[in-house]
Design a protein around this motif. Structure first.
Motif, PDB file in Angstrom:
ATOM      1  N   PHE A 128       0.825  -1.209   0.000  1.00  0.00           N
ATOM      2  CA  PHE A 128       0.000   0.000   0.000  1.00  0.00           C
ATOM      3  C   PHE A 128       0.862   1.264   0.000  1.00  0.00           C
ATOM      4  O   PHE A 128       0.469   2.287  -0.569  1.00  0.00           O
ATOM      5  N   VAL A 129       2.030   1.205   0.637  1.00  0.00           N
ATOM      6  CA  VAL A 129       2.939   2.353   0.561  1.00  0.00           C
ATOM      7  C   VAL A 129       3.391   2.562  -0.882  1.00  0.00           C
ATOM      8  O   VAL A 129       3.451   3.696  -1.381  1.00  0.00           O
ATOM      9  N   ALA A 130       3.707   1.445  -1.566  1.00  0.00           N
ATOM     10  CA  ALA A 130       4.131   1.545  -2.959  1.00  0.00           C
ATOM     11  C   ALA A 130       3.004   2.040  -3.859  1.00  0.00           C
ATOM     12  O   ALA A 130       3.251   2.647  -4.900  1.00  0.00           O
ATOM     13  N   THR A 131       1.746   1.798  -3.443  1.00  0.00           N
ATOM     14  CA  THR A 131       0.601   2.230  -4.256  1.00  0.00           C
ATOM     15  C   THR A 131       0.197   3.665  -3.957  1.00  0.00           C
ATOM     16  O   THR A 131      -0.003   4.481  -4.869  1.00  0.00           O
ATOM     17  N   PHE A 132       0.050   3.977  -2.661  1.00  0.00           N
ATOM     18  CA  PHE A 132      -0.535   5.268  -2.267  1.00  0.00           C
ATOM     19  C   PHE A 132       0.497   6.304  -1.835  1.00  0.00           C
ATOM     20  O   PHE A 132       0.123   7.410  -1.422  1.00  0.00           O
ATOM     21  N   GLY A 133       1.780   5.971  -1.876  1.00  0.00           N
ATOM     22  CA  GLY A 133       2.810   6.937  -1.497  1.00  0.00           C
ATOM     23  C   GLY A 133       2.865   8.106  -2.458  1.00  0.00           C
ATOM     24  O   GLY A 133       2.267   8.084  -3.548  1.00  0.00           O
ATOM     25  N   ARG A 134       3.599   9.150  -2.053  1.00  0.00           N
ATOM     26  CA  ARG A 134       3.659  10.363  -2.892  1.00  0.00           C
ATOM     27  C   ARG A 134       4.145  10.027  -4.297  1.00  0.00           C
ATOM     28  O   ARG A 134       3.650  10.572  -5.277  1.00  0.00           O
ATOM     29  N   ASN A 135       5.125   9.134  -4.405  1.00  0.00           N
ATOM     30  CA  ASN A 135       5.635   8.724  -5.723  1.00  0.00           C
ATOM     31  C   ASN A 135       5.133   7.329  -6.101  1.00  0.00           C
ATOM     32  O   ASN A 135       5.790   6.607  -6.856  1.00  0.00           O
ATOM     33  N   GLY A 136       3.974   6.947  -5.560  1.00  0.00           N
ATOM     34  CA  GLY A 136       3.455   5.611  -5.784  1.00  0.00           C
ATOM     35  C   GLY A 136       2.745   5.442  -7.111  1.00  0.00           C
ATOM     36  O   GLY A 136       2.624   6.378  -7.933  1.00  0.00           O
ATOM     37  N   THR A 137       2.231   4.219  -7.302  1.00  0.00           N
ATOM     38  CA  THR A 137       1.591   3.874  -8.577  1.00  0.00           C
ATOM     39  C   THR A 137       0.350   4.712  -8.832  1.00  0.00           C
ATOM     40  O   THR A 137       0.105   5.142  -9.965  1.00  0.00           O
ATOM     41  N   THR A 149      -2.620  14.859  -8.126  1.00  0.00           N
ATOM     42  CA  THR A 149      -2.204  13.744  -7.286  1.00  0.00           C
ATOM     43  C   THR A 149      -2.884  13.816  -5.922  1.00  0.00           C
ATOM     44  O   THR A 149      -3.457  14.850  -5.548  1.00  0.00           O
ATOM     45  N   VAL A 150      -2.838  12.707  -5.180  1.00  0.00           N
ATOM     46  CA  VAL A 150      -3.471  12.645  -3.864  1.00  0.00           C
ATOM     47  C   VAL A 150      -2.446  12.186  -2.829  1.00  0.00           C
ATOM     48  O   VAL A 150      -1.450  11.532  -3.163  1.00  0.00           O
ATOM     49  N   GLU A 151      -2.709  12.538  -1.579  1.00  0.00           N
ATOM     50  CA  GLU A 151      -1.854  12.124  -0.464  1.00  0.00           C
ATOM     51  C   GLU A 151      -2.682  11.242   0.468  1.00  0.00           C
ATOM     52  O   GLU A 151      -3.529  11.733   1.210  1.00  0.00           O
ATOM     53  N   LEU A 152      -2.481   9.951   0.391  1.00  0.00           N
ATOM     54  CA  LEU A 152      -3.273   9.046   1.223  1.00  0.00           C
ATOM     55  C   LEU A 152      -2.482   8.448   2.382  1.00  0.00           C
ATOM     56  O   LEU A 152      -3.072   7.977   3.359  1.00  0.00           O
ATOM     57  N   LEU A 153      -1.142   8.473   2.252  1.00  0.00           N
ATOM     58  CA  LEU A 153      -0.353   7.903   3.355  1.00  0.00           C
ATOM     59  C   LEU A 153      -0.545   8.715   4.632  1.00  0.00           C
ATOM     60  O   LEU A 153      -0.709   9.934   4.598  1.00  0.00           O
ATOM     61  N   PHE A 154      -0.501   8.007   5.762  1.00  0.00           N
ATOM     62  CA  PHE A 154      -0.704   8.610   7.078  1.00  0.00           C
ATOM     63  C   PHE A 154      -2.076   9.270   7.197  1.00  0.00           C
ATOM     64  O   PHE A 154      -2.231  10.343   7.790  1.00  0.00           O
ATOM     65  N   THR A 155      -3.060   8.630   6.558  1.00  0.00           N
ATOM     66  CA  THR A 155      -4.453   9.051   6.713  1.00  0.00           C
ATOM     67  C   THR A 155      -5.291   7.830   7.071  1.00  0.00           C
ATOM     68  O   THR A 155      -4.896   6.680   6.813  1.00  0.00           O
ATOM     69  N   LEU A 156      -6.470   8.088   7.637  1.00  0.00           N
ATOM     70  CA  LEU A 156      -7.361   6.988   8.013  1.00  0.00           C
ATOM     71  C   LEU A 156      -7.840   6.184   6.800  1.00  0.00           C
ATOM     72  O   LEU A 156      -7.907   4.948   6.878  1.00  0.00           O
ATOM     73  N   PRO A 157      -8.179   6.818   5.650  1.00  0.00           N
ATOM     74  CA  PRO A 157      -8.602   6.003   4.497  1.00  0.00           C
ATOM     75  C   PRO A 157      -7.578   4.961   4.072  1.00  0.00           C
ATOM     76  O   PRO A 157      -7.951   3.847   3.678  1.00  0.00           O
ATOM     77  N   ALA A 158      -6.289   5.289   4.130  1.00  0.00           N
ATOM     78  CA  ALA A 158      -5.270   4.310   3.753  1.00  0.00           C
ATOM     79  C   ALA A 158      -5.321   3.095   4.683  1.00  0.00           C
ATOM     80  O   ALA A 158      -5.223   1.934   4.236  1.00  0.00           O
ATOM     81  N   ILE A 159      -5.478   3.347   5.981  1.00  0.00           N
ATOM     82  CA  ILE A 159      -5.565   2.244   6.951  1.00  0.00           C
ATOM     83  C   ILE A 159      -6.813   1.406   6.694  1.00  0.00           C
ATOM     84  O   ILE A 159      -6.761   0.160   6.705  1.00  0.00           O
ATOM     85  N   VAL A 160      -7.935   2.089   6.445  1.00  0.00           N
ATOM     86  CA  VAL A 160      -9.206   1.375   6.234  1.00  0.00           C
ATOM     87  C   VAL A 160      -9.145   0.499   4.980  1.00  0.00           C
ATOM     88  O   VAL A 160      -9.566  -0.670   4.994  1.00  0.00           O
ATOM     89  N   ILE A 161      -8.586   1.039   3.886  1.00  0.00           N
ATOM     90  CA  ILE A 161      -8.500   0.263   2.641  1.00  0.00           C
ATOM     91  C   ILE A 161      -7.586  -0.955   2.838  1.00  0.00           C
ATOM     92  O   ILE A 161      -7.884  -2.063   2.370  1.00  0.00           O
ATOM     93  N   ALA A 162      -6.460  -0.752   3.534  1.00  0.00           N
ATOM     94  CA  ALA A 162      -5.549  -1.878   3.783  1.00  0.00           C
ATOM     95  C   ALA A 162      -6.224  -2.945   4.649  1.00  0.00           C
ATOM     96  O   ALA A 162      -6.065  -4.145   4.415  1.00  0.00           O
ATOM     97  N   HIS A 163      -6.970  -2.517   5.653  1.00  0.00           N
ATOM     98  CA  HIS A 163      -7.701  -3.494   6.481  1.00  0.00           C
ATOM     99  C   HIS A 163      -8.751  -4.234   5.665  1.00  0.00           C
ATOM    100  O   HIS A 163      -8.972  -5.440   5.861  1.00  0.00           O
ATOM    101  N   ALA A 164      -9.404  -3.512   4.741  1.00  0.00           N
ATOM    102  CA  ALA A 164     -10.403  -4.171   3.885  1.00  0.00           C
ATOM    103  C   ALA A 164      -9.730  -5.192   2.976  1.00  0.00           C
ATOM    104  O   ALA A 164     -10.265  -6.277   2.735  1.00  0.00           O
ATOM    105  N   PHE A 165      -8.549  -4.857   2.457  1.00  0.00           N
ATOM    106  CA  PHE A 165      -7.780  -5.810   1.651  1.00  0.00           C
ATOM    107  C   PHE A 165      -7.547  -7.088   2.444  1.00  0.00           C
ATOM    108  O   PHE A 165      -7.653  -8.199   1.915  1.00  0.00           O
ATOM    109  N   TYR A 166      -7.256  -6.923   3.715  1.00  0.00           N
ATOM    110  CA  TYR A 166      -6.881  -8.065   4.552  1.00  0.00           C
ATOM    111  C   TYR A 166      -8.089  -8.871   5.018  1.00  0.00           C
ATOM    112  O   TYR A 166      -8.017 -10.106   5.143  1.00  0.00           O
ATOM    113  N   ASN A 167      -9.205  -8.210   5.274  1.00  0.00           N
ATOM    114  CA  ASN A 167     -10.323  -8.885   5.940  1.00  0.00           C
ATOM    115  C   ASN A 167     -11.531  -9.150   5.055  1.00  0.00           C
ATOM    116  O   ASN A 167     -12.362  -9.990   5.407  1.00  0.00           O
TER     117      ASN A 167
END
Length: 576
Positions: A128-137, A149-167
């Protein structure tokens, strides 16, 4: 004299064979007591004993502090709730597709839903860092399309999306099983009484799915409440949950504060798990023996408006799957072989260079790989016998079996960072017992922590198979003179060998990807593993971290192949 001696040896052998199950069970209980219950008890004791003085001050500080109650505990529960909603929203369409449509690769897609159990969470985080990072995909794609561009790292949406990926796969797996057990005759009866397909779905199907959805949602909430590596990598300390804040307290040597917070978190987690087990127990057995609804082809015989709408939903969901589930892993692979927009192997060369010239205090890749494999092998040696013995015990009929079943599954409800903290403050720092100081090294402690997290998966892989064996096989062996232990070794265990292998693969994969307790126990030592190396590299350079993550992905994928190969040999009767 010699005859008496031989007679005594023979008698001892017969006694040992008759009581071997009890002896092995006692030895397993002793190991469990030392490597799990003692560390957890150590955490609770340190929460109420400070400088040798019994006090409730650390607990009172946690339970009365606005910072702990609002910024830590409430935020932890809030992000877990939002993550649960997102996981259910993402998992239900997958359950609908898997249960109601027939298409090439359906079984493989269903097998992939066990990935959350074996995929290292730190690897998901790096993806997710490689995807949503400042220089990510994501920003690269947006830039190519001329979009901001968007800044999603260190935000709640990034955590929520990663948790959804996992669960979300977990929700999909549980709900798919329930959907496939819906009795087709009940739906047909509703239709024959004049109900429309939509009305029959809401009145007949939905009530039978709700318990499974509730089980998946509850499990997701429990898992995301105790999430650690994903929040640490994507949220940092500015979005700290309970686990992340405990880790920060450990790093600052504030052990009493960490123990108090860990005790509160453990009580909450155990309470949630108890509610989940009670609810699951009430729902168990529903739908057994149902006549499942036939699946439809993903390519319909006629393109009616209803068929077009359903396929449009399937296509739309496939796009979401590509964005949420495939993009992070693809981004990690792509980032590991690119730099400045060009293909390169520089990140892998960096790992080789670090291995060759790295100082002793620096993280080098080869020791990380070696430690991971070594700890994985050690975990197998401990977790597999423990898991098999407990599977045997929990499938026998005796008073108190339910209590033993709950006690043996308790490690699933206690986070790895709590176990790691307890081991660190107990056996690693050393304890006095009978005038002797008992101390274990970091490596042994790490294997113990990994085994604690892995053996319940062995038990859950073997116990259902043992429970489904024909009891007449054992009775026949006993009638021919075999002891209970001999019947177990010669008859039962060979018949559940596939479950044992699948459980062993689970144990190895969990050890390879374990991060929570390892990062605590490996702090300041050379016992770091691949997930810890990924986290250390991530703090400095993304490229080498993704290269290390790809090595971790290769080892984990091999474990998944073994689980998939052996786990379904008995028609998916295992516990997962």
């Amino acid at each position: 004299m010699q005859r008496r001696l031989l007679g005594a040896v023979s008698t001892a052998g017969v006694w040992a064979e008759r009581h071997v199950l009890g002896l092995v069970a006692a030895a397993t209980a002793a190991v469990l007591l030392v490597v799990f219950y003692f560390p957890v008890a150590t955490v609770f004791v340190e929460a109420i004993v400070v400088d040798g003085r019994l006090t409730a001050e650390p607990l009172v500080d946690v339970l009365t502090s606005e910072f702990y109650l609002v910024d830590i505990l409430w935020f932890t529960a809030y992000q877990a709730l939002v993550s649960t909603v997102a996981s259910v929203a993402l998992g239900l369409p997958a359950a609908w597709i898997l249960a109601r449509f027939e298409f090439p690769g359906r079984e493989l897609l269903r097998s992939l839903t066990i990935l959350p159990f074996v995929m290292p969470s730190i690897m998901v985080a790096i993806g997710f860092v490689a995807t949503f990072g400042r220089n990510g995909t994501l920003n690269a794609v947006l830039g190519a399309l001329g979009l901001p561009t968007v800044e999603l790292l260190f935000t709640l949406p990034a955590i929520v999306i990663a948790h959804a990926f996992y669960n979300a796969p977990l929700v999909a797996r549980v709900t798919t099983a329930a959907w496939e057990s819906v009795d087709a005759s009940a739906v047909e009866t509703a239709r024959s009484l004049g109900a429309s397909p939509t009305r029959a779905f809401y009145d007949v199907v939905v009530p039978q799915l709700l318990p499974a959805v509730a089980i998946g949602a509850t499990l997701t909430f429990v898992f995301t409440f105790a999430s650690f590596p994903i929040v640490l990598a994507l949220g940092g300390f500015q979005l700290a949950t309970v686990e992340v804040f405990i880790f920060s307290r450990i790093q600052n040597l504030a052990y009493a504060e960490a123990a108090a917070l860990a005790a509160v978190e453990t009580v909450i987690s155990l309470g949630l798990t108890y509610l989940y087990l009670r609810y699951e127990g009430r729902q168990r057995g529903d739908g057994a023996g149902a006549n499942p609804q036939p699946r439809r082809s993903v390519w319909p015989a006629s393109w009616t408006p209803r068929a077009v709408g359903a396929r449009a939903l399937v296509v739309g969901y496939s796009v979401v799957v590509l964005a949420v589930f495939v993009a992070p892993i693809a981004s990690m692979l792509l980032t590991s072989v690119t730099a400045g927009g060009e293909l390169t192997l520089d990140h892998y060369r960096f790992l080789l260079e670090r291995q060759r010239t790295g100082a002793s205090y620096q993280v080098r890749p080869l020791p990380a790989v070696w430690n991971s494999l070594l700890f994985g092998a050690g975990t197998l040696l401990v977790a597999v016998p423990m898991g098999v013995v407990l599977a045997v015990l929990t499938t026998r009929n005796f008073r108190g079996r339910a209590a033993i079943d709950a006690l043996t599954m308790a490690p699933l409800a206690v986070s790895g960072i709590v176990v790691g903290l307890g081991l660190l403050r107990g056996l690693v720092f050393g304890v006095e017992a009978f005038g002797t100081r008992i101390q274990v090294t970091g490596a042994v402690a790490i294997v113990a922590a990994h085994a604690v997290g892995a053996y319940p998966f062995v038990t859950r892989s073997v116990a259902p198979l043992l429970g489904n064996l024909d009891s007449r096989l054992v009775e026949s062996a006993r009638s021919l003179g075999a002891t209970r232990a001999r019947a177990l070794v010669d008859v039962e265990l060979p018949l559940v060998a596939a479950g044992v292998v699948a459980g062993a693969a689970f144990a190895f994969a969990i050890s390879i990807g374990e991060f929570d307790s390892t990062v605590v126990l490996a702090e300041g030592s050379s016992s770091y593993t691949m997930p810890v190396a990924v986290e250390r590299y991530l703090g400095r350079r993304l490229g080498p971290a993704t290269a290390m993550g790809c090595l971790l992905l290769a080892v984990t994928s091999l474990s998944f192949v073994v689980i998939d190969r052996f786990g379904d040999r008995y028609g998916g009767q295992g516990g997962f």
